[in-house]
Design a protein around this motif. Sequence first.
Motif, PDB file in Angstrom:
ATOM      1  N   SER A 143       5.484  -3.868  -4.520  1.00  0.00           N
ATOM      2  CA  SER A 143       5.105  -3.914  -3.835  1.00  0.00           C
ATOM      3  C   SER A 143       5.213  -4.962  -2.229  1.00  0.00           C
ATOM      4  O   SER A 143       5.774  -5.230  -2.146  1.00  0.00           O
ATOM      5  CB  SER A 143       3.728  -4.008  -4.298  1.00  0.00           C
ATOM      6  N   VAL A 144       4.483  -4.316  -1.168  1.00  0.00           N
ATOM      7  CA  VAL A 144       4.572  -4.929  -0.501  1.00  0.00           C
ATOM      8  C   VAL A 144       3.955  -6.516  -0.341  1.00  0.00           C
ATOM      9  O   VAL A 144       4.801  -7.514  -0.137  1.00  0.00           O
ATOM     10  CB  VAL A 144       3.545  -5.022   1.008  1.00  0.00           C
ATOM     11  N   ARG A 145       3.071  -6.279  -1.619  1.00  0.00           N
ATOM     12  CA  ARG A 145       2.506  -7.506  -1.810  1.00  0.00           C
ATOM     13  C   ARG A 145       3.197  -8.563  -2.309  1.00  0.00           C
ATOM     14  O   ARG A 145       3.653  -9.667  -2.164  1.00  0.00           O
ATOM     15  CB  ARG A 145       1.081  -7.436  -2.493  1.00  0.00           C
TER      16      ARG A 145
ATOM     17  N   GLU B 211       2.478  -0.824   3.250  1.00  0.00           N
ATOM     18  CA  GLU B 211       2.073   0.051   2.269  1.00  0.00           C
ATOM     19  C   GLU B 211       2.438   1.753   2.555  1.00  0.00           C
ATOM     20  O   GLU B 211       2.255   2.727   2.111  1.00  0.00           O
ATOM     21  CB  GLU B 211       0.345  -0.197   1.355  1.00  0.00           C
TER      22      GLU B 211
ATOM     23  N   HIS C 128       4.376   4.542   1.314  1.00  0.00           N
ATOM     24  CA  HIS C 128       4.317   5.527   1.307  1.00  0.00           C
ATOM     25  C   HIS C 128       4.585   7.258   1.782  1.00  0.00           C
ATOM     26  O   HIS C 128       4.842   7.587   0.927  1.00  0.00           O
ATOM     27  CB  HIS C 128       3.142   5.906   0.598  1.00  0.00           C
TER      28      HIS C 128
END
Length: 84
Positions: free
Chosen positions: A3-5, A67, A71
């Motif tokens: 994930s980006v986070r 994100e 996606h």
Amino acid sequence: MSSVRALLREITGLTALVDRLDAEADLITSGVDSGDLIRLVVRLEEERGAEISAEELDGLTTIAAFERLLHTGGAAAAYGEATA
């Protein structure tokens, strides 16, 4: 795919900051270094297996925008724009 986070946590080492960031908060004004954003883009390009174009980079200022790009694979969706 990460994930980006999670990638931001790894790249910046600012776990507490990244964890409390709203997904729509501007990353630079929230304290993320521009060099870290460049490293994030490079990592995402590696994971995506494709270069992120200059058009796609313009406006990628939030976790949510990154994100959406991952996606959907497209710049318009990353910026929340309607597509026809």
